[in-house]
Design a protein around this motif. Sequence first.
Motif, PDB file in Angstrom:
ATOM      1  N   LEU A   1      44.457  39.208  44.052  1.00  0.00           N
ATOM      2  CA  LEU A   1      44.791  40.491  43.451  1.00  0.00           C
ATOM      3  C   LEU A   1      46.140  40.458  42.754  1.00  0.00           C
ATOM      4  N   ASP A   2      47.148  39.849  43.372  1.00  0.00           N
ATOM      5  CA  ASP A   2      48.483  39.864  42.758  1.00  0.00           C
ATOM      6  C   ASP A   2      48.514  39.102  41.434  1.00  0.00           C
ATOM      7  N   VAL A   3      47.714  38.056  41.300  1.00  0.00           N
ATOM      8  CA  VAL A   3      47.643  37.326  40.028  1.00  0.00           C
ATOM      9  C   VAL A   3      46.977  38.208  38.968  1.00  0.00           C
ATOM     10  N   TRP A   4      45.908  38.891  39.339  1.00  0.00           N
ATOM     11  CA  TRP A   4      45.247  39.808  38.405  1.00  0.00           C
ATOM     12  C   TRP A   4      46.223  40.877  37.913  1.00  0.00           C
ATOM     13  N   LEU A   5      46.947  41.473  38.832  1.00  0.00           N
ATOM     14  CA  LEU A   5      47.870  42.542  38.464  1.00  0.00           C
ATOM     15  C   LEU A   5      49.002  42.029  37.570  1.00  0.00           C
ATOM     16  N   ALA A   6      49.457  40.805  37.803  1.00  0.00           N
ATOM     17  CA  ALA A   6      50.569  40.244  37.026  1.00  0.00           C
ATOM     18  C   ALA A   6      50.134  39.706  35.666  1.00  0.00           C
ATOM     19  N   GLN A   7      48.874  39.247  35.550  1.00  0.00           N
ATOM     20  CA  GLN A   7      48.444  38.555  34.331  1.00  0.00           C
ATOM     21  C   GLN A   7      47.177  39.159  33.724  1.00  0.00           C
ATOM     22  N   ARG A   8      46.947  40.408  33.949  1.00  0.00           N
ATOM     23  CA  ARG A   8      45.706  41.066  33.538  1.00  0.00           C
ATOM     24  C   ARG A   8      45.355  40.809  32.074  1.00  0.00           C
ATOM     25  N   GLU A   9      46.251  41.081  31.167  1.00  0.00           N
ATOM     26  CA  GLU A   9      45.956  40.968  29.734  1.00  0.00           C
ATOM     27  C   GLU A   9      45.650  39.526  29.326  1.00  0.00           C
TER      28      GLU A   9
ATOM     29  N   ALA B   1      42.718  41.254  53.440  1.00  0.00           N
ATOM     30  CA  ALA B   1      42.342  42.344  54.337  1.00  0.00           C
ATOM     31  C   ALA B   1      43.292  43.533  54.234  1.00  0.00           C
ATOM     32  N   ALA B   2      44.542  43.305  53.862  1.00  0.00           N
ATOM     33  CA  ALA B   2      45.522  44.388  53.761  1.00  0.00           C
ATOM     34  C   ALA B   2      45.567  45.016  52.372  1.00  0.00           C
ATOM     35  N   ASP B   3      44.840  44.487  51.402  1.00  0.00           N
ATOM     36  CA  ASP B   3      44.852  45.019  50.040  1.00  0.00           C
ATOM     37  C   ASP B   3      44.015  46.292  49.940  1.00  0.00           C
ATOM     38  N   ASP B   4      44.425  47.159  49.048  1.00  0.00           N
ATOM     39  CA  ASP B   4      43.716  48.409  48.815  1.00  0.00           C
ATOM     40  C   ASP B   4      42.774  48.239  47.624  1.00  0.00           C
ATOM     41  N   PRO B   5      41.478  48.452  47.821  1.00  0.00           N
ATOM     42  CA  PRO B   5      40.536  48.300  46.704  1.00  0.00           C
ATOM     43  C   PRO B   5      40.800  49.275  45.555  1.00  0.00           C
ATOM     44  N   ALA B   6      41.536  50.336  45.792  1.00  0.00           N
ATOM     45  CA  ALA B   6      41.871  51.274  44.720  1.00  0.00           C
ATOM     46  C   ALA B   6      42.679  50.589  43.615  1.00  0.00           C
ATOM     47  N   ALA B   7      43.352  49.500  43.948  1.00  0.00           N
ATOM     48  CA  ALA B   7      44.174  48.783  42.964  1.00  0.00           C
ATOM     49  C   ALA B   7      43.342  48.198  41.826  1.00  0.00           C
ATOM     50  N   ILE B   8      42.049  47.972  42.060  1.00  0.00           N
ATOM     51  CA  ILE B   8      41.191  47.406  41.008  1.00  0.00           C
ATOM     52  C   ILE B   8      40.055  48.347  40.602  1.00  0.00           C
ATOM     53  N   ALA B   9      40.033  49.541  41.164  1.00  0.00           N
ATOM     54  CA  ALA B   9      38.923  50.464  40.916  1.00  0.00           C
ATOM     55  C   ALA B   9      38.698  50.727  39.428  1.00  0.00           C
ATOM     56  N   ALA B  10      39.756  50.848  38.655  1.00  0.00           N
ATOM     57  CA  ALA B  10      39.613  51.140  37.220  1.00  0.00           C
ATOM     58  C   ALA B  10      39.198  49.912  36.418  1.00  0.00           C
ATOM     59  N   ASP B  11      39.263  48.737  37.009  1.00  0.00           N
ATOM     60  CA  ASP B  11      38.965  47.491  36.293  1.00  0.00           C
ATOM     61  C   ASP B  11      37.642  46.845  36.704  1.00  0.00           C
TER      62      ASP B  11
END
Length: 175
Positions: A40-48, A63-73
């Motif tokens: 997830l952190d790589v996606w958030l940092a390098q999305r474009e 396990a500690a990540d929130d799925p809301a972080a990728i809900a729009a993607d």
Amino acid sequence: MARIIRNSRVEDDAWTLLPKIDAAADAAQTPPAGPLLLPLDVWLAQREQLLARGEALGVWLDAADDPAAIAADLEHFTLLAVNFPKFTDGRGYSIARTLRERYGYRGELRAIGDVLHDQLYLLRRCGFDAFALRADKDAERALAGLTAFSDSYQGAVEQPLPLFRRRPAQPGEAV
């Protein structure tokens, strides 16, 4: 090539799973070609940059990540995975149900990490349809875990109706 269980079959896994890294420090690194399953952190940092590759993408959640972080993607992902750091950590079950039921994710949902064959039946009920077992486990033998029980009483992601709603009413029985 790693072997996984997908849709009740053992298959070769064509995806490259990237480990967790320092996304800010490693942003300049070029990821390998082909389908990528990244943290997830790589996606958030390098999305474009990742979207510009034009190749299949997947994200794995800890396990500690929130799925809301990728809900729009979600439309960008062919595959989502949930990491089980220990087989006793059940947070991944909740993440799977959230992705399927709240966010409507319909693509492949894979359990990765410390996944054992006796978890497969319940993982599937929560919405997983693919499983990357621990390296010391045999995927062919683990297939039996998917059919450990012939039916279930409760509703779940894979079968929303409880058993009493699925079976035909008997004569004289109240419904």
